[in-house]
Scaffold this motif. Structure first.
Motif, PDB file in Angstrom:
ATOM      1  N   VAL A  90       0.839  -1.199   0.000  1.00  0.00           N
ATOM      2  CA  VAL A  90       0.000   0.000   0.000  1.00  0.00           C
ATOM      3  C   VAL A  90       0.875   1.251   0.000  1.00  0.00           C
ATOM      4  O   VAL A  90       0.622   2.205  -0.756  1.00  0.00           O
ATOM      5  CB  VAL A  90      -0.946  -0.002   1.222  1.00  0.00           C
ATOM      6  N   ALA A  91       1.930   1.253   0.830  1.00  0.00           N
ATOM      7  CA  ALA A  91       2.826   2.414   0.878  1.00  0.00           C
ATOM      8  C   ALA A  91       3.560   2.592  -0.448  1.00  0.00           C
ATOM      9  O   ALA A  91       3.732   3.712  -0.945  1.00  0.00           O
ATOM     10  CB  ALA A  91       3.823   2.238   2.026  1.00  0.00           C
ATOM     11  N   ARG A  92       3.987   1.492  -1.044  1.00  0.00           N
ATOM     12  CA  ARG A  92       4.703   1.593  -2.317  1.00  0.00           C
ATOM     13  C   ARG A  92       3.766   1.997  -3.453  1.00  0.00           C
ATOM     14  O   ARG A  92       4.191   2.638  -4.423  1.00  0.00           O
ATOM     15  CB  ARG A  92       5.374   0.248  -2.628  1.00  0.00           C
ATOM     16  N   SER A  93       2.503   1.645  -3.333  1.00  0.00           N
ATOM     17  CA  SER A  93       1.551   2.043  -4.375  1.00  0.00           C
ATOM     18  C   SER A  93       1.355   3.544  -4.409  1.00  0.00           C
ATOM     19  O   SER A  93       0.936   4.088  -5.442  1.00  0.00           O
ATOM     20  CB  SER A  93       0.199   1.355  -4.135  1.00  0.00           C
ATOM     21  N   ALA A  94       1.632   4.222  -3.294  1.00  0.00           N
ATOM     22  CA  ALA A  94       1.527   5.688  -3.293  1.00  0.00           C
ATOM     23  C   ALA A  94       2.494   6.305  -4.282  1.00  0.00           C
ATOM     24  O   ALA A  94       2.289   7.435  -4.759  1.00  0.00           O
ATOM     25  CB  ALA A  94       1.787   6.226  -1.888  1.00  0.00           C
ATOM     26  N   LEU A  95       3.580   5.580  -4.595  1.00  0.00           N
ATOM     27  CA  LEU A  95       4.551   6.045  -5.596  1.00  0.00           C
ATOM     28  C   LEU A  95       4.402   5.277  -6.904  1.00  0.00           C
ATOM     29  O   LEU A  95       5.307   5.317  -7.746  1.00  0.00           O
ATOM     30  CB  LEU A  95       5.981   5.865  -5.050  1.00  0.00           C
ATOM     31  N   ASN A  96       3.294   4.570  -7.032  1.00  0.00           N
ATOM     32  CA  ASN A  96       3.021   3.789  -8.242  1.00  0.00           C
ATOM     33  C   ASN A  96       4.092   2.733  -8.472  1.00  0.00           C
ATOM     34  O   ASN A  96       4.485   2.459  -9.611  1.00  0.00           O
ATOM     35  CB  ASN A  96       2.907   4.704  -9.467  1.00  0.00           C
ATOM     36  N   ARG A  97       4.577   2.136  -7.375  1.00  0.00           N
ATOM     37  CA  ARG A  97       5.591   1.101  -7.466  1.00  0.00           C
ATOM     38  C   ARG A  97       4.952  -0.245  -7.121  1.00  0.00           C
ATOM     39  O   ARG A  97       4.496  -0.442  -5.986  1.00  0.00           O
ATOM     40  CB  ARG A  97       6.740   1.383  -6.496  1.00  0.00           C
ATOM     41  N   PRO A  98       4.906  -1.168  -8.058  1.00  0.00           N
ATOM     42  CA  PRO A  98       4.329  -2.480  -7.744  1.00  0.00           C
ATOM     43  C   PRO A  98       5.233  -3.257  -6.798  1.00  0.00           C
ATOM     44  O   PRO A  98       6.441  -3.037  -6.741  1.00  0.00           O
ATOM     45  CB  PRO A  98       4.232  -3.149  -9.124  1.00  0.00           C
ATOM     46  N   THR A  99       4.629  -4.189  -6.077  1.00  0.00           N
ATOM     47  CA  THR A  99       5.367  -4.990  -5.095  1.00  0.00           C
ATOM     48  C   THR A  99       5.067  -6.460  -5.336  1.00  0.00           C
ATOM     49  O   THR A  99       3.899  -6.863  -5.342  1.00  0.00           O
ATOM     50  CB  THR A  99       4.959  -4.607  -3.659  1.00  0.00           C
ATOM     51  N   GLY A 100       6.115  -7.246  -5.511  1.00  0.00           N
ATOM     52  CA  GLY A 100       5.936  -8.676  -5.713  1.00  0.00           C
ATOM     53  C   GLY A 100       5.717  -9.399  -4.395  1.00  0.00           C
ATOM     54  O   GLY A 100       5.979  -8.865  -3.310  1.00  0.00           O
ATOM     55  N   PHE A 101       5.242 -10.635  -4.506  1.00  0.00           N
ATOM     56  CA  PHE A 101       4.953 -11.442  -3.312  1.00  0.00           C
ATOM     57  C   PHE A 101       6.222 -11.646  -2.470  1.00  0.00           C
ATOM     58  O   PHE A 101       6.224 -11.401  -1.266  1.00  0.00           O
ATOM     59  CB  PHE A 101       4.384 -12.796  -3.765  1.00  0.00           C
ATOM     60  N   LYS A 102       7.299 -12.070  -3.134  1.00  0.00           N
ATOM     61  CA  LYS A 102       8.547 -12.318  -2.410  1.00  0.00           C
ATOM     62  C   LYS A 102       9.120 -11.024  -1.849  1.00  0.00           C
ATOM     63  O   LYS A 102       9.648 -10.988  -0.728  1.00  0.00           O
ATOM     64  CB  LYS A 102       9.550 -12.979  -3.357  1.00  0.00           C
ATOM     65  N   GLN A 103       9.016  -9.945  -2.622  1.00  0.00           N
ATOM     66  CA  GLN A 103       9.558  -8.657  -2.171  1.00  0.00           C
ATOM     67  C   GLN A 103       8.814  -8.151  -0.934  1.00  0.00           C
ATOM     68  O   GLN A 103       9.436  -7.637   0.002  1.00  0.00           O
ATOM     69  CB  GLN A 103       9.438  -7.637  -3.306  1.00  0.00           C
ATOM     70  N   MET A 104       7.496  -8.314  -0.911  1.00  0.00           N
ATOM     71  CA  MET A 104       6.717  -7.852   0.247  1.00  0.00           C
ATOM     72  C   MET A 104       7.136  -8.579   1.524  1.00  0.00           C
ATOM     73  O   MET A 104       7.389  -7.948   2.556  1.00  0.00           O
ATOM     74  CB  MET A 104       5.222  -8.077  -0.013  1.00  0.00           C
ATOM     75  N   TRP A 105       7.250  -9.890   1.448  1.00  0.00           N
ATOM     76  CA  TRP A 105       7.614 -10.645   2.647  1.00  0.00           C
ATOM     77  C   TRP A 105       9.079 -10.424   3.019  1.00  0.00           C
ATOM     78  O   TRP A 105       9.436 -10.502   4.196  1.00  0.00           O
ATOM     79  CB  TRP A 105       7.318 -12.127   2.432  1.00  0.00           C
ATOM     80  N   SER A 106       9.925 -10.140   2.033  1.00  0.00           N
ATOM     81  CA  SER A 106      11.322  -9.849   2.341  1.00  0.00           C
ATOM     82  C   SER A 106      11.444  -8.519   3.089  1.00  0.00           C
ATOM     83  O   SER A 106      12.194  -8.406   4.064  1.00  0.00           O
ATOM     84  CB  SER A 106      12.127  -9.803   1.040  1.00  0.00           C
ATOM     85  N   LEU A 107      10.692  -7.509   2.648  1.00  0.00           N
ATOM     86  CA  LEU A 107      10.734  -6.203   3.327  1.00  0.00           C
ATOM     87  C   LEU A 107      10.099  -6.257   4.712  1.00  0.00           C
ATOM     88  O   LEU A 107      10.437  -5.459   5.585  1.00  0.00           O
ATOM     89  CB  LEU A 107      10.012  -5.156   2.460  1.00  0.00           C
ATOM     90  N   ALA A 108       9.163  -7.180   4.911  1.00  0.00           N
ATOM     91  CA  ALA A 108       8.480  -7.278   6.210  1.00  0.00           C
ATOM     92  C   ALA A 108       9.119  -8.296   7.141  1.00  0.00           C
ATOM     93  O   ALA A 108       8.678  -8.437   8.283  1.00  0.00           O
ATOM     94  CB  ALA A 108       7.012  -7.653   5.976  1.00  0.00           C
ATOM     95  N   ARG A 109      10.144  -8.993   6.665  1.00  0.00           N
ATOM     96  CA  ARG A 109      10.705 -10.111   7.447  1.00  0.00           C
ATOM     97  C   ARG A 109      11.188  -9.667   8.822  1.00  0.00           C
ATOM     98  O   ARG A 109      10.974 -10.358   9.825  1.00  0.00           O
ATOM     99  CB  ARG A 109      11.859 -10.738   6.660  1.00  0.00           C
ATOM    100  N   SER A 110      11.831  -8.510   8.897  1.00  0.00           N
ATOM    101  CA  SER A 110      12.378  -8.055  10.184  1.00  0.00           C
ATOM    102  C   SER A 110      11.294  -7.615  11.161  1.00  0.00           C
ATOM    103  O   SER A 110      11.576  -7.382  12.335  1.00  0.00           O
ATOM    104  CB  SER A 110      13.349  -6.897   9.947  1.00  0.00           C
ATOM    105  N   ARG A 111      10.057  -7.457  10.715  1.00  0.00           N
ATOM    106  CA  ARG A 111       8.984  -6.968  11.577  1.00  0.00           C
ATOM    107  C   ARG A 111       8.036  -8.080  12.025  1.00  0.00           C
ATOM    108  O   ARG A 111       7.050  -7.826  12.725  1.00  0.00           O
ATOM    109  CB  ARG A 111       8.142  -5.887  10.848  1.00  0.00           C
ATOM    110  N   ILE A 112       8.292  -9.320  11.599  1.00  0.00           N
ATOM    111  CA  ILE A 112       7.365 -10.410  11.888  1.00  0.00           C
ATOM    112  C   ILE A 112       7.244 -10.647  13.393  1.00  0.00           C
ATOM    113  O   ILE A 112       6.136 -10.827  13.921  1.00  0.00           O
ATOM    114  CB  ILE A 112       7.818 -11.704  11.183  1.00  0.00           C
ATOM    115  N   TRP A 113       8.375 -10.638  14.115  1.00  0.00           N
ATOM    116  CA  TRP A 113       8.305 -10.919  15.555  1.00  0.00           C
ATOM    117  C   TRP A 113       7.526  -9.835  16.291  1.00  0.00           C
ATOM    118  O   TRP A 113       6.767 -10.118  17.226  1.00  0.00           O
ATOM    119  CB  TRP A 113       9.711 -11.058  16.130  1.00  0.00           C
ATOM    120  N   SER A 114       7.733  -8.584  15.890  1.00  0.00           N
ATOM    121  CA  SER A 114       6.964  -7.497  16.521  1.00  0.00           C
ATOM    122  C   SER A 114       5.478  -7.621  16.212  1.00  0.00           C
ATOM    123  O   SER A 114       4.622  -7.389  17.078  1.00  0.00           O
ATOM    124  CB  SER A 114       7.490  -6.144  16.039  1.00  0.00           C
TER     125      SER A 114
END
Length: 330
Positions: A90-114
């Motif tokens: 959703v945040a990347r769509s504000a800049l019209n940047r598509p996000t792939g499935f693997k890319q989304m989970w890779s960017l969120a990986r460090s936040r999973i425990w929180s």
């Protein structure tokens, strides 16, 4: 809402695919629990003749109830995690940047425990709130008898109001944890401050979205249920017990599959709306729109998360503007 539809359309595989995986897990576990309940024997018409006979009947019943409750709690945990993870596309769509499935989970990986910590904290808090409320109602009814209902009913209504108020105040916590890389407590405080003076607007949007998703789901599910009943009567009008059980099982599986598809669409839509509310609040409070415009013009961090490194200025730009704000002076 239009922004939510556009976000899902740009990232259909990522958002709908993730929501479908979660709904498939929940649906499969719900199906196992439902199958177990279908296989249970009926209580004897003459009543239970011994304690062992009663335990043989109620043991599986309690087990099935606990299984259904466990699946519901798991659904709450997975939904909270997914709400935080989906804030990234959703945040990347504000800049019209598509996000792939693997890319989304890779960017969120460090936040999973929180996100897990937040989900279990909310789950534990909700259960504790429910237990305290139940015990309080039981004490009132025990002490006052039927007259206690005059106190229990307003108490229950007040508890619902409090729960909705707190839920709305903490709605954007998963997005704050993911986008701003906050811990659990910091994310709670951040959501509490962002939603200040916007409670009614957020509550109205959330209520409207929930109503729309519920109505659409019922519009699809009710004809399917009626058609299933008609199919059973047409194709197996005098079915044996085994044939009826097989037909019921097949219809249950079909219903779960359709429910998973509908649930995935609804979950993707609701989570994207929550993330858009978060982005909107940050634009109003932190001036995030200026940072987004800068990123759009410079093309910096093409694979990053917009808003992750931008400064937070609480009340940097109030909305609606207070009297005199932005007006020439002197």
């Amino acid at each position: 809402m239009d922004g939510s539809f556009q976000t899902i359309r740009r990232n259909a595989r990522t958002m709908f695919g993730s929501a479908l995986v979660v709904q498939a897990i929940i649906g499969a576990l719900s199906g196992v629990a439902s199958m177990g309940m279908l296989g249970m024997s009926q209580p004897p018409a003459r009543g239970f003749t011994s304690q062992d006979e009663a335990m043989r009947f109620f043991g599986p019943v309690f087990g099935a109830v606990i299984a259904v409750l466990g699946v519901s709690l798991l659904a709450m945990v997975l939904s909270s995690i997914l709400q935080g993870v989906m804030a990234i596309p959703v945040a990347r769509s504000a800049l019209n940047r598509p996000t792939g499935f693997k890319q989304m989970w890779s960017l969120a990986r460090s936040r999973i425990w929180s996100l897990l910590g937040f989900a279990f904290l909310m789950l534990g808090g909700s259960l504790l709130f429910l237990v305290v409320l139940t015990l309080l109602a039981a004490l009132i009814l025990t002490g006052l008898g039927p007259l206690g209902l005059l106190l229990v009913l307003p108490l229950g209504l007040g508890a619902v109001v409090v729960w909705v108020w707190v839920y709305t105040k903490l709605l954007v916590t998963p997005a704050a944890i993911t986008i701003e890389e906050l811990g659990v407590v910091a994310g709670l405080r951040r959501s509490w401050s962002l939603t200040a003076r916007n409670w009614w607007r957020i509550f109205g949007i959330t209520l409207l979205v929930g109503f729309m998703v519920g109505v659409i789901a019922q519009v699809i599910q009710i004809p399917l249920t009626l058609a299933s009943g008609g199919m059973t009567a047409v194709f197996s009008p005098h079915a044996s017990a085994q044939q009826a059980a097989t037909t019921t099982t097949v219809l249950l599986v079909v219903s779960l599959l359709v429910g998973a598809l509908i649930g995935a669409v609804g979950l993707a839509f609701q989570t994207s709306v929550a993330a858009l509310i978060y982005m909107d609040l940050r634009m109003r409070r932190d001036g995030l729109d200026v940072e987004l415009l800068r990123l759009l013009e410079t093309g910096e961090e093409p694979d990053g998360v917009p808003g992750r490194r931008s400064p937070r200025h609480a009340d940097a730009r109030l909305w609606p503007p207070v009297t005199g704000q932005g007006s020439p002076t002197g």
